[in-house]
Design an enzyme around this catalytic site. Sequence first.
Site, PDB file in Angstrom:
ATOM      1  N   PHE A 136       0.904  -1.236   0.035  1.00  0.00           N
ATOM      2  CA  PHE A 136      -0.018   0.021   0.071  1.00  0.00           C
ATOM      3  C   PHE A 136       0.758   1.236   0.178  1.00  0.00           C
ATOM      4  O   PHE A 136       0.879   2.079  -1.052  1.00  0.00           O
ATOM      5  CB  PHE A 136      -0.919  -0.079   1.093  1.00  0.00           C
ATOM      6  N   ILE A 137       1.664   1.387   0.986  1.00  0.00           N
ATOM      7  CA  ILE A 137       2.384   2.668   1.178  1.00  0.00           C
ATOM      8  C   ILE A 137       3.696   2.694   0.007  1.00  0.00           C
ATOM      9  O   ILE A 137       3.798   3.619  -0.468  1.00  0.00           O
ATOM     10  CB  ILE A 137       2.946   2.994   2.512  1.00  0.00           C
ATOM     11  N   SER A 153       3.797   4.565  14.959  1.00  0.00           N
ATOM     12  CA  SER A 153       3.441   5.083  16.205  1.00  0.00           C
ATOM     13  C   SER A 153       3.354   4.256  17.240  1.00  0.00           C
ATOM     14  O   SER A 153       3.080   4.471  18.550  1.00  0.00           O
ATOM     15  CB  SER A 153       2.141   5.836  15.902  1.00  0.00           C
ATOM     16  N   TYR A 170       4.814  -6.459  17.289  1.00  0.00           N
ATOM     17  CA  TYR A 170       5.055  -5.690  16.081  1.00  0.00           C
ATOM     18  C   TYR A 170       5.640  -4.510  16.526  1.00  0.00           C
ATOM     19  O   TYR A 170       6.647  -4.135  15.801  1.00  0.00           O
ATOM     20  CB  TYR A 170       3.435  -5.410  15.151  1.00  0.00           C
ATOM     21  N   ARG A 215      -7.076   7.971  17.137  1.00  0.00           N
ATOM     22  CA  ARG A 215      -5.866   7.802  16.208  1.00  0.00           C
ATOM     23  C   ARG A 215      -5.709   9.272  15.558  1.00  0.00           C
ATOM     24  O   ARG A 215      -6.554   9.820  15.116  1.00  0.00           O
ATOM     25  CB  ARG A 215      -6.174   6.571  15.280  1.00  0.00           C
TER      26      ARG A 215
END
Length: 317
Positions: A12-13, A119, A142, A210
């Site tokens: 995606f990114i 983050s 993660y 968020r």
Amino acid sequence: MSSYLVTGGAGFIGSHLVEELVRRGHSVRVADNLSTGKRRNLAHIPGVELLEGDLAEMPFAARAVHGIEYVLHQAAIPSVPRSVKDPITSNRANVDGTLNILVAARDAGVKRLVFAGSSSEYGDTPTLPKTEDMPSSPLSPYALQKVVGTEYCRMFTRLYGFETVVIRYFNVFGPRQDPGSPYSGVISLFAAALIEGRQPTIYGDGEQTRDFTYVANVVDGVLRACTAPKAAGEAINVACGTRISLNELLRVMNTVVGSKVQAIYKEPRAGDVRDSQADITKARTLLGYTPIVGLEEGLRHTLAWCRTESQKLEVKR
Ligand code: UD1
């Protein structure tokens, strides 16, 4: 013209970074094992070299960086709950892959490597917004793997003089974010549900917040980080600097779609952070970054893309 390697460039990114680099006239190679990335994310971009393989294998990492000036290391298994379920597989991708690409890039004389931080590295510490000097407090494998990647990057700059920059992402969303798995980003899941007239799921009471960031902002931040003179050895938040609850997000998305779909509420997820919001002062100072696309505009682009995708699927059926 410069040469760039985008690891995870079929994701995606990564595919948005590739698209912008090609648009600016650079030469782009992608290294991707296509575990979550897809060839079709790159199909519309001309002249991209795609190397298929696993960065946790050192010979592949060495081949990927050959002749490259800048590495944008995006390859990762990017999900908190997936890492909770299977920490070993995500560690291999997120830690072994990162160390290999750092060593390979250093040895190949790469000018700078930009790493996709998260983050989630901040965890649930009470202070908001998050500034980069706060201690990390990972709540999931993660998050811990991203902390390790970040520390390796900083160390490679200090120890070997190899230039690295960590760009810390905050809940990135946009077109090509795949809603196809329960581990997908929440906006992609909400968007697919609203367009198909299904009820989305909210884990917990929906009051968690968020700093949702449209992908074009992240692309801008990462590309600035490649050449910003004082950025080497730093970790830098790239986000909007605002936060919104999931309940409010669903309300805004309903307004954009013109629907009134209610959520189904389920138990909170293990490893979930309650609130997240970035302080983006450092990005402004070191990168000259400022968010270009706000939440509502980003949601409009994303929902328009989802609608087109769902129409394409209907035509195929
Ligand atoms: C985390 C990281 C982010 C990282 C991303 C990768 C934080 C603050 N952020 O995002 O940096 O890049 O993982 O995946 O830790 N949710 C629902 N319904 C759904 C799906 C999710 O309510 O159908 C909730 C989650 O429980 C969570 C929020 O939405 O509270 C956001 O979840 P998600 O989009 O998966 O991202 P994070 O886990 O916040």
